[in-house]
Design a protein around this motif. Structure first.
Motif, PDB file in Angstrom:
ATOM      1  N   GLN A 153      14.067  -2.736 -10.254  1.00 30.34           N
ATOM      2  CA  GLN A 153      15.457  -2.474 -10.426  1.00 30.34           C
ATOM      3  C   GLN A 153      15.835  -2.913 -11.557  1.00 30.34           C
ATOM      4  OE1 GLN A 153      17.043  -4.127  -7.094  1.00 30.34           O
ATOM      5  NE2 GLN A 153      19.329  -2.933  -7.339  1.00 30.34           N
TER       6      GLN A 153
ATOM      7  N   LEU B 278      14.996  -0.811 -14.720  1.00 34.14           N
ATOM      8  CA  LEU B 278      15.575   0.473 -14.497  1.00 34.14           C
ATOM      9  C   LEU B 278      16.978   0.360 -14.990  1.00 34.14           C
ATOM     10  CD1 LEU B 278      14.704   2.133 -11.254  1.00 34.14           C
ATOM     11  CD2 LEU B 278      14.833   3.204 -13.279  1.00 34.14           C
ATOM     12  N   VAL B 279      17.841  -0.389 -14.756  1.00 32.71           N
ATOM     13  CA  VAL B 279      19.245  -0.707 -15.002  1.00 32.71           C
ATOM     14  C   VAL B 279      19.273  -0.852 -16.525  1.00 32.71           C
ATOM     15  CG1 VAL B 279      21.172  -2.045 -14.760  1.00 32.71           C
ATOM     16  CG2 VAL B 279      20.173  -1.143 -12.814  1.00 32.71           C
TER      17      VAL B 279
ATOM     18  N   MET C 287      18.660   2.487 -18.248  1.00 34.71           N
ATOM     19  CA  MET C 287      19.626   3.472 -18.304  1.00 34.71           C
ATOM     20  C   MET C 287      20.768   2.857 -19.340  1.00 34.71           C
ATOM     21  SD  MET C 287      18.976   5.803 -16.160  1.00 34.71           S
ATOM     22  CE  MET C 287      17.585   5.989 -15.182  1.00 34.71           C
ATOM     23  N   MET C 288      21.074   1.519 -19.454  1.00 35.70           N
ATOM     24  CA  MET C 288      21.881   1.221 -20.433  1.00 35.70           C
ATOM     25  C   MET C 288      21.408   1.487 -21.676  1.00 35.70           C
ATOM     26  SD  MET C 288      22.903  -2.482 -19.183  1.00 35.70           S
ATOM     27  CE  MET C 288      23.584  -2.837 -17.433  1.00 35.70           C
TER      28      MET C 288
END
Lengths: 293, 279
Positions: free
Chosen positions: B265, B268-269, B272-273
């Motif tokens: 998780q 992933l975050v 994306m950033m």
């Protein structure tokens, strides 16, 4: 002299052939097809034989309303998804970074999870939720005595219903980018407004101006994403009813299926041009106005 | 008086957020699970209701067994496609970023500029089909892998380049002076230090490639080439009335992304950033 030769020999630690695997793959599987698209778009093409016909495909694409609607809808789609994601993600990100909210980690996962699910799966799920008679959305609206619609069957609404689902699926990315932007704002800026301001002052005069870079990124990413979307439209409406929700990429696919390869490729080149003409200036404008914190 | 009012407002905000976010983001997933647990007759009503009898496991089994265990083939194909593409993306992209960042000369900015085109311009689909046919790799896993490498490499290389900037140049220079070859420096000094970036690239690109629908639709047609998202697509055309199985299919193909999500998780975050990094 000695220094120079050391410098030159150090360059040998970074041989140019390291570029080769990447560049070769990229050129063969991306650049060559892209460049050759310009030629094939000017032909009547069977994949085995290409007959040069000048701009006929482009004329057909732009004059036939069944094809040109894709161009118009792609612009509406890209503009609305990008604007809506940007506008909704900021308050959501503020909320998900605020001190008063509990279970923030849980909500972050909840908002982000749709990003990871297959777009086709999301599209199918919502097309069933949006069914006019038995669909859960209309059943709920009827129970609340609110107006209900044929979300995907009404040609005036179909495109906007798909846009709604696109926003639902993609807002997690925009929210995460905004959260990063908000968390990067130095605490001093918030302290400076402690005396004379409530929440609104902080939102309006600290957060909005200082997450500007995130805003630019979100607008660019979702605008480019909107222009190249295909699967969600295809899963929900197939471009229908009629051609009402066709976008450029669905027109490209339909012409490909019908065997009009030249026409399909002309649509593809129109898409390149559209992206370049709209995104490049936007990018330049944004990078000239970026801020450093 | 004041703190009490404040906590009341806080409570209100919390309840409001819970209700709104649950309805908008969780209810559709609950609906998927409910539909996947019903009999086909019950599912045809499309209602948001509990099943009379829970057939969840049976529906999953039915979907997996359907069409001579086609689902296995699809999951294997998708896994092979994802693993092979991601491995090449990591190796090609990090080699590229290593030289580009360290040299930072005219060639480097030209090469990076070339890759940037890939971030912006969508692929030309029919010409790609044409060139794959010319190379005799149309409808092959190899062709599909190479396409995915080409399409996802730009983003990966950006991430690697940014991350390379944080690795001190002294490290590679020292081992070079000690006599290590460039390849050895790359694999034993640079690659281990790029680990956080590699995890980010692996996680984001594997989710994207695993869920990709458009690529296999154009470049990997054929029953034996079926991939996970396409099982769903052919399901609609054949079984538009068996909604229970359709939703069970949704559940099956979402399991792998769900596992990736649970384990990675945070990466992933941050990945994306990483999209926020511009070239």
């Amino acid at each position: 002299m000695g220094k120079k030769s050391i410098h030159r020999s150090l360059q040998a630690a970074y041989p140019n052939w390291f570029y080769l695997p990447g560049v070769l793959t990229f050129v063969v599987f991306f650049i060559i097809p892209t460049v050759s698209a310009f030629y094939f778009s000017l032909t009547r093409w069977t994949l085995f034989e290409a007959t040069f016909i000048g701009f006929e495909n482009y004329v057909a694409f732009l004059s036939d309303p069944m094809l040109s609607i894709g161009l118009k809808n792609s612009l509406i789609y890209a503009f609305l998804t990008s604007a809506t994601k940007t506008i909704l993600a900021l308050p959501l990100a503020v909320l998900l970074t605020s001190e008063i909210l509990r279970f923030k980690g849980f909500y972050r996962s909840v908002v982000f999870f749709p990003v990871l699910v297959s777009t086709i799966a999301v599209g199918i799920t919502f097309s069933i939720l949006m069914q006019p008679n038995k669909g859960v959305i209309n059943v709920a609206l009827r129970a609340l005595h609110l107006p209900h619609f044929d979300w995907l069957g009404d040609p005036r609404l179909a495109l906007y219903s798909v846009i709604f689902v696109d926003v639902w699926k993609g807002i997690g990315i925009a929210t995460v980018i905004y959260m990063a932007g908000i968390l990067a704002i130095p605490q001093d800026y918030f302290d400076a407004t402690k005396l004379d301001g409530g929440f609104w002052i902080r939102f309006r005069h600290v957060i909005i101006p200082l997450v500007r870079n995130s805003t630019f990124t979100i607008i660019l990413l979702s605008f480019m994403g909107g222009l190249r979307t295909f699967d969600i439209v295809w899963a929900m409406t197939g471009g229908g009813p009629g051609f009402a929700s066709d976008i450029l990429t669905s027109v490209i696919y339909k012409q490909y299926q019908a065997g009009f390869y030249g026409l399909s490729t002309a649509g593809n080149v129109i898409l390149f041009v559209l992206v370049t003409v709209l995104v490049l200036p936007l990018r330049t404008f944004f990078s000239s106005r970026e801020i450093e914190l | 008086m004041k703190p009490k009012k404040c906590s009341l407002a806080t409570l209100a905000v919390n309840i409001l957020v819970f209700v709104v976010l649950t309805i908008i983001f969780i209810v559709p997933f609950i609906y998927i699970l409910l539909m996947a647990s019903k009999s086909s007759k019950e599912a045809a009503l499309l209602a948001f209701s509990l099943p009379a009898k829970n057939l969840f496991i049976r529906n999953l089994m039915d979907v997996i067994a359907y069409g001579n265990f086609r689902m296995f083939r699809a999951l294997i194909n998708s896994t092979v496609l994802t693993v092979a593409s991601v491995a090449l993306i990591v190796v090609f992209g990090s080699l590229f970023a290593f030289v580009a960042q360290r040299k930072n000369d005219r060639v480097a900015s030209l090469a990076m500029g070339l890759l940037l085109i890939g971030l912006m311009i969508p692929p030309a689909v029919v010409p790609t089909v044409f060139w794959l046919q010319k190379l005799k790799i149309y409808k092959t896993m190899f062709g599909m892998v190479m396409i995915d490498v080409a399409l996802f490499m730009s983003f990966a290389t950006m991430i690697f380049r940014t991350s390379m900037a944080g690795i001190p140049r002294d490290l590679d220079e020292a081992s070079f002076i000690d006599g290590a070859t460039p390849l050895r420096i790359f694999f034993s000094v640079i690659l281990p230090l790029l680990r956080p970036a590699i995890v980010t690239v692996v996680v984001t690109s594997s989710v994207n490639i695993f869920n990709d629908f458009v690529g296999p639709l154009y470049f990997l047609p054929g029953a034996k080439n079926i991939t996970a998202p396409l099982t769903l697509y052919s399901f609609i055309s054949q079984f538009s009335t068996q909604w229970n199985l359709l939703f069970a299919n949704v559940v099956v193909i979402s399991i792998i992304p769900l596992i990736i999500f649970i384990f990675f998780q945070n990466q992933l975050v941050s990945g994306m950033m990483g999209g926020a990094i511009k070239g």
